[in-house]
Design a protein around this motif. Structure first.
Motif, PDB file in Angstrom:
ATOM      1  N   MET A   7      53.145  22.055  32.409  1.00 38.07           N
ATOM      2  CA  MET A   7      53.836  22.259  33.679  1.00 38.07           C
ATOM      3  C   MET A   7      54.890  23.348  33.586  1.00 38.07           C
ATOM      4  O   MET A   7      55.492  23.557  32.535  1.00 38.07           O
ATOM      5  N   LEU A   8      55.089  24.024  34.724  1.00 42.74           N
ATOM      6  CA  LEU A   8      56.104  25.061  34.831  1.00 42.74           C
ATOM      7  C   LEU A   8      57.081  24.683  35.935  1.00 42.74           C
ATOM      8  O   LEU A   8      56.665  24.355  37.054  1.00 42.74           O
ATOM      9  N   VAL A   9      58.383  24.740  35.626  1.00 48.41           N
ATOM     10  CA  VAL A   9      59.438  24.455  36.604  1.00 48.41           C
ATOM     11  C   VAL A   9      60.213  25.741  36.846  1.00 48.41           C
ATOM     12  O   VAL A   9      60.796  26.312  35.913  1.00 48.41           O
ATOM     13  N   VAL A  10      60.213  26.227  38.092  1.00 51.65           N
ATOM     14  CA  VAL A  10      60.967  27.425  38.459  1.00 51.65           C
ATOM     15  C   VAL A  10      62.066  27.003  39.417  1.00 51.65           C
ATOM     16  O   VAL A  10      61.808  26.686  40.589  1.00 51.65           O
ATOM     17  N   VAL A  31      56.502  20.995  29.230  1.00 48.19           N
ATOM     18  CA  VAL A  31      57.217  21.632  30.337  1.00 48.19           C
ATOM     19  C   VAL A  31      57.825  22.961  29.897  1.00 48.19           C
ATOM     20  O   VAL A  31      58.479  23.053  28.852  1.00 48.19           O
ATOM     21  N   PHE A  32      57.627  23.987  30.737  1.00 45.89           N
ATOM     22  CA  PHE A  32      58.248  25.299  30.549  1.00 45.89           C
ATOM     23  C   PHE A  32      59.136  25.584  31.754  1.00 45.89           C
ATOM     24  O   PHE A  32      58.904  25.063  32.839  1.00 45.89           O
ATOM     25  N   GLU A  33      60.145  26.437  31.573  1.00 43.08           N
ATOM     26  CA  GLU A  33      61.140  26.658  32.617  1.00 43.08           C
ATOM     27  C   GLU A  33      61.313  28.135  32.933  1.00 43.08           C
ATOM     28  O   GLU A  33      61.064  28.998  32.090  1.00 43.08           O
ATOM     29  N   LEU A  37      62.382  34.310  40.127  1.00 46.37           N
ATOM     30  CA  LEU A  37      61.010  34.578  40.565  1.00 46.37           C
ATOM     31  C   LEU A  37      60.292  35.444  39.532  1.00 46.37           C
ATOM     32  O   LEU A  37      59.152  35.154  39.153  1.00 46.37           O
ATOM     33  N   GLU A  38      60.956  36.493  39.064  1.00 43.92           N
ATOM     34  CA  GLU A  38      60.333  37.395  38.090  1.00 43.92           C
ATOM     35  C   GLU A  38      59.940  36.655  36.816  1.00 43.92           C
ATOM     36  O   GLU A  38      58.821  36.790  36.316  1.00 43.92           O
ATOM     37  N   ARG A  39      60.858  35.846  36.287  1.00 41.40           N
ATOM     38  CA  ARG A  39      60.549  35.095  35.071  1.00 41.40           C
ATOM     39  C   ARG A  39      59.478  34.038  35.339  1.00 41.40           C
ATOM     40  O   ARG A  39      58.639  33.746  34.470  1.00 41.40           O
ATOM     41  N   GLY A  40      59.502  33.477  36.544  1.00 36.41           N
ATOM     42  CA  GLY A  40      58.486  32.487  36.899  1.00 36.41           C
ATOM     43  C   GLY A  40      57.089  33.075  36.860  1.00 36.41           C
ATOM     44  O   GLY A  40      56.144  32.435  36.383  1.00 36.41           O
ATOM     45  N   ASN A  69      51.613  34.816  45.167  1.00 39.37           N
ATOM     46  CA  ASN A  69      51.156  35.548  43.993  1.00 39.37           C
ATOM     47  C   ASN A  69      50.309  34.660  43.095  1.00 39.37           C
ATOM     48  O   ASN A  69      49.225  35.056  42.639  1.00 39.37           O
ATOM     49  N   LEU A  70      50.800  33.441  42.842  1.00 36.89           N
ATOM     50  CA  LEU A  70      50.064  32.509  41.984  1.00 36.89           C
ATOM     51  C   LEU A  70      48.681  32.228  42.549  1.00 36.89           C
ATOM     52  O   LEU A  70      47.700  32.153  41.803  1.00 36.89           O
ATOM     53  N   ARG A  71      48.598  32.085  43.856  1.00 36.84           N
ATOM     54  CA  ARG A  71      47.329  31.726  44.491  1.00 36.84           C
ATOM     55  C   ARG A  71      46.279  32.836  44.410  1.00 36.84           C
ATOM     56  O   ARG A  71      45.099  32.594  44.641  1.00 36.84           O
ATOM     57  N   THR A  72      46.677  34.038  44.066  1.00 39.60           N
ATOM     58  CA  THR A  72      45.685  35.112  43.930  1.00 39.60           C
ATOM     59  C   THR A  72      44.857  34.977  42.657  1.00 39.60           C
ATOM     60  O   THR A  72      43.798  35.593  42.553  1.00 39.60           O
ATOM     61  N   TRP A  73      45.334  34.147  41.703  1.00 40.89           N
ATOM     62  CA  TRP A  73      44.588  34.051  40.443  1.00 40.89           C
ATOM     63  C   TRP A  73      44.562  32.649  39.837  1.00 40.89           C
ATOM     64  O   TRP A  73      43.867  32.418  38.865  1.00 40.89           O
ATOM     65  N   SER A  74      45.289  31.689  40.412  1.00 43.05           N
ATOM     66  CA  SER A  74      45.369  30.364  39.801  1.00 43.05           C
ATOM     67  C   SER A  74      45.131  29.257  40.829  1.00 43.05           C
ATOM     68  O   SER A  74      45.559  29.360  41.982  1.00 43.05           O
ATOM     69  N   SER A  75      44.467  28.187  40.376  1.00 39.56           N
ATOM     70  CA  SER A  75      44.270  27.006  41.228  1.00 39.56           C
ATOM     71  C   SER A  75      45.187  25.857  40.806  1.00 39.56           C
ATOM     72  O   SER A  75      44.971  24.705  41.189  1.00 39.56           O
ATOM     73  N   ALA A  76      46.211  26.171  40.009  1.00 40.37           N
ATOM     74  CA  ALA A  76      47.152  25.135  39.577  1.00 40.37           C
ATOM     75  C   ALA A  76      47.779  24.446  40.784  1.00 40.37           C
ATOM     76  O   ALA A  76      48.042  25.087  41.814  1.00 40.37           O
TER      77      ALA A  76
END
Length: 229
Positions: A7-10, A31-33, A37-40, A69-76
């Motif tokens: 999991m990623l928490v931004v 968990v990663f943090e 936005l840029e680091r996320g 942005n995430l939705r252009t390449w990930s289904s997470a």
């Protein structure tokens, strides 16, 4: 058995970020943090999380852009945590590709329940070579397009069938009115929310034990609907 996930928490507020991380790690999740936005984006690209939890009010941009942005390449799966509680804010996030929306302040129990729901949905989706949906006393055979309740045939209109199968194919995800209208009625009906209300009421009468207190076809007030197994 509990599902374990990456999991990623931004979130830019350190106390909230720490609370969320500890809550998730208490269930065995990795968990990663990130605080911006840029680091996320960097963490999302390198860590490839199964589930991401995003704040909207980030210091270097809007979390909506991060979701898009995430939705252009990930289904997470994506859960939004935000102090923004207006319907328009929720709809914007869900339209951008978020799966759920949790308003601050929130408790550990509610957060974990939302996380479990999204992990179940992912598990069902990824293992879903199954062509039969079952919930309550209802069975939907997607190949034969047959619906039964308590073993007896259930007559649904074509619209009711499309509405049910679209919602049931994405359990525990909030589907906003516009998304449902486009999927079931077509792009020319994106604003006709009364269509959904009328057909949902009729569908509940057919598949719910108590249509006034539905267990499976749930309303997200002012936003849309959620299917729960």
């Amino acid at each position: 058995m509990e599902l374990r996930a990456r999991m990623l928490v931004v979130e830019d507020e350190p106390d909230i970020r720490r609370f969320v991380r500890m809550t998730l790690e208490s269930q065995g999740h990795e968990v990663f943090e990130a605080a911006t936005l840029e680091r996320g984006l960097i963490e999302a690209g390198s860590r490839r999380p199964d589930l991401a939890i995003f704040d909207l009010g980030l210091p270097d941009g809007d979390g909506i852009d991060l979701i898009r942005n995430l939705r252009t390449w990930s289904s997470a799966a994506v859960i939004v945590l935000s102090a923004r509680s207006g319907e328009a804010d929720k709809i914007d996030a869900l339209d951008a590709g978020a799966d759920d929306y949790l308003v601050k302040p929130f408790g550990a129990g509610e957060l974990l329940a939302r996380v479990r729901a999204q992990l179940r949905r992912q598990s069902l989706t990824s293992s879903s070579a199954d062509t039969v949906l079952r919930f309550g006393t209802v069975t939907v055979d997607l190949v034969r397009r047959v619906v039964e309740r308590n073993g007896a045939p259930l007559r649904l209109t074509p619209i009711e069938y499309r509405l049910l199968t679209h919602l049931a194919s994405q359990p525990d995800r909030v589907i906003v009115h516009r998304q449902l209208l486009k999927a079931v009625w077509g792009p020319g009906h994106a604003e006709d929310t009364h269509y959904v209300r009328v057909h949902m009421a009729n569908l509940r009468k057919k598949v719910e034990d108590d249509p006034a207190r539905p267990r499976h076809l749930l309303t997200e007030a002012g936003i849309g609907y959620r299917f729960r197994l």
